[in-house]
Write a protein that holds these residues in place. Sequence first.
Motif, mmCIF file in Angstrom:
data_model
loop_
_atom_site.group_PDB
_atom_site.id
_atom_site.type_symbol
_atom_site.label_atom_id
_atom_site.label_comp_id
_atom_site.label_asym_id
_atom_site.label_seq_id
_atom_site.Cartn_x
_atom_site.Cartn_y
_atom_site.Cartn_z
ATOM 1 N N ARG A 218 5.324 7.941 5.930
ATOM 2 C CA ARG A 218 5.891 6.621 6.180
ATOM 3 C C ARG A 218 5.181 5.961 7.361
ATOM 4 N N LEU A 219 5.065 4.657 7.280
ATOM 5 C CA LEU A 219 4.433 3.879 8.352
ATOM 6 C C LEU A 219 5.507 3.232 9.217
ATOM 7 N N GLU A 220 6.400 4.061 9.723
ATOM 8 C CA GLU A 220 7.522 3.530 10.501
ATOM 9 C C GLU A 220 7.051 2.879 11.800
ATOM 10 N N GLY A 221 6.064 3.509 12.472
ATOM 11 C CA GLY A 221 5.582 2.953 13.743
ATOM 12 C C GLY A 221 4.968 1.576 13.568
ATOM 13 N N SER A 222 4.091 1.432 12.575
ATOM 14 C CA SER A 222 3.442 0.142 12.346
ATOM 15 C C SER A 222 4.444 -0.913 11.888
ATOM 16 N N LEU A 223 5.350 -0.538 10.985
ATOM 17 C CA LEU A 223 6.314 -1.506 10.479
ATOM 18 C C LEU A 223 7.277 -1.959 11.567
ATOM 19 N N SER A 224 7.704 -1.028 12.423
ATOM 20 C CA SER A 224 8.606 -1.424 13.520
ATOM 21 C C SER A 224 7.885 -2.315 14.521
ATOM 22 N N ALA A 225 6.607 -2.012 14.812
ATOM 23 C CA ALA A 225 5.839 -2.872 15.726
ATOM 24 C C ALA A 225 5.634 -4.262 15.137
ATOM 25 N N LEU A 226 5.418 -4.336 13.827
ATOM 26 C CA LEU A 226 5.275 -5.643 13.183
ATOM 27 C C LEU A 226 6.589 -6.412 13.207
ATOM 28 N N ALA A 227 7.710 -5.704 13.005
ATOM 29 C CA ALA A 227 9.012 -6.373 13.069
ATOM 30 C C ALA A 227 9.278 -6.903 14.486
ATOM 31 N N THR A 228 8.897 -6.136 15.490
ATOM 32 C CA THR A 228 9.070 -6.596 16.874
ATOM 33 C C THR A 228 8.203 -7.815 17.160
ATOM 34 N N ALA A 229 6.959 -7.795 16.675
ATOM 35 C CA ALA A 229 6.077 -8.947 16.894
ATOM 36 C C ALA A 229 6.569 -10.177 16.137
ATOM 37 N N ALA B 148 0.828 -1.211 0.000
ATOM 38 C CA ALA B 148 0.000 0.000 0.000
ATOM 39 C C ALA B 148 0.862 1.261 0.000
ATOM 40 N N GLN B 149 1.997 1.218 0.691
ATOM 41 C CA GLN B 149 2.902 2.369 0.692
ATOM 42 C C GLN B 149 3.483 2.608 -0.705
ATOM 43 N N LEU C 269 -1.506 -3.277 17.176
ATOM 44 C CA LEU C 269 -2.808 -2.630 17.005
ATOM 45 C C LEU C 269 -2.744 -1.165 17.410
ATOM 46 N N ARG C 270 -2.040 -0.860 18.502
ATOM 47 C CA ARG C 270 -1.900 0.543 18.921
ATOM 48 C C ARG C 270 -1.111 1.352 17.892
ATOM 49 N N ALA C 271 -0.049 0.769 17.337
ATOM 50 C CA ALA C 271 0.737 1.467 16.316
ATOM 51 C C ALA C 271 -0.101 1.733 15.067
ATOM 52 N N LEU C 272 -0.928 0.770 14.684
ATOM 53 C CA LEU C 272 -1.803 0.976 13.521
ATOM 54 C C LEU C 272 -2.811 2.097 13.770
ATOM 55 N N GLU C 273 -3.354 2.138 14.973
ATOM 56 C CA GLU C 273 -4.304 3.209 15.298
ATOM 57 C C GLU C 273 -3.637 4.574 15.266
ATOM 58 N N LYS C 274 -2.396 4.666 15.764
ATOM 59 C CA LYS C 274 -1.679 5.952 15.723
ATOM 60 C C LYS C 274 -1.416 6.388 14.289
ATOM 61 N N ASP C 275 -0.953 5.464 13.443
ATOM 62 C CA ASP C 275 -0.695 5.814 12.045
ATOM 63 C C ASP C 275 -1.984 6.174 11.316
#
Length: 345
Positions: free
Chosen positions: A330-341, A129-130, A165-171
Amino acid sequence: MTASPETAQDPANPEGPAASYRHVWRWLAIAVAALALLLTVLLWQKLSRIQEQLARQSADSGQQSMEAKAWAKQAQETVKDSAARLALLETRLGEVALQRSQLEELIQSLSRSRDENLVVDIESALRMAQQQSQLTGSLEPLLAALKSAQTRLQRAAQPRLAPVLRALEKDLDRLSTVQVFDLPGLLIKLDEGVALVDGLLLANQALPSSVMNGALSAVQPAQAPSWWMVGLAQFADQLKGLVRVSRIESPEAALLSPEQGFFLRENLKLKLLNARLGLLARQKDAARADLASAAITVRRYADGSSRKTVQMLQLLEQSAEQLKASDSPRLEGSLSALATAAAGR
């Protein structure tokens, strides 16, 4: 005088009181012997009954002992059977516990695999999507991907994916407040810039004679020129064409010939057109570089006091600002949270 009993003697009992005493003692001894015999008989009967009772109790005790031995043997056999069954149950319980642990590990493995697949799918969807947003210049692919990922995570209801989920909501909240890039307006500005290039006054270019004559007529009083003044003005114009004094900020502009000025304008038009093509092709870095190069060229070779030069510089600055604001978020927050998960932390 009557005789006393002690002194009186019975004529039938010549021995007197001693014989009567012996007779009494004899009967008393007989009675005692009979009583002793009776007691002995009674005691013997009682002992007989006690013996019979003891015999019966002994027989009962023997029978109870035999029954107790039988019960003890049966209990022992029951204990052995119970011990064997308990051992079998413990073995089966161990097997069930092992199977349960294996099943739990399998369920956890399946759950982790499902979560990992979900994380990988969401990350791939967000990156795609990006890229689509960068190509189209629209935020709709990003918003759609974020909403879809949010719905999938809410449906999964996994506690370990709550930070994602929180990172997605923020983005999603951040993208909702981003202004939409006006691509048609920027293209129109670039077209206006291409049209302004032909009327752009260069730094070493002489002012048109009409402008100079207008300036002289504004300074001189309005009167009909004589023949000698007309000739003098023509001679002065020829002298001004030979020598001209002006202030040039950039030394490169002084070395620019009229033929090179034509190619300079054409080169400036090409840069603006390349920037336009870069915007249409979503190559914003190339378009930004072309606009910066065009602004440097205008500042270096154009006359800074000219109105069209000022318009051109303003147009290039506004276009650069709009192009800078057009960068897709950029979706840095969501991508970093997904990498952590995905890493399992």
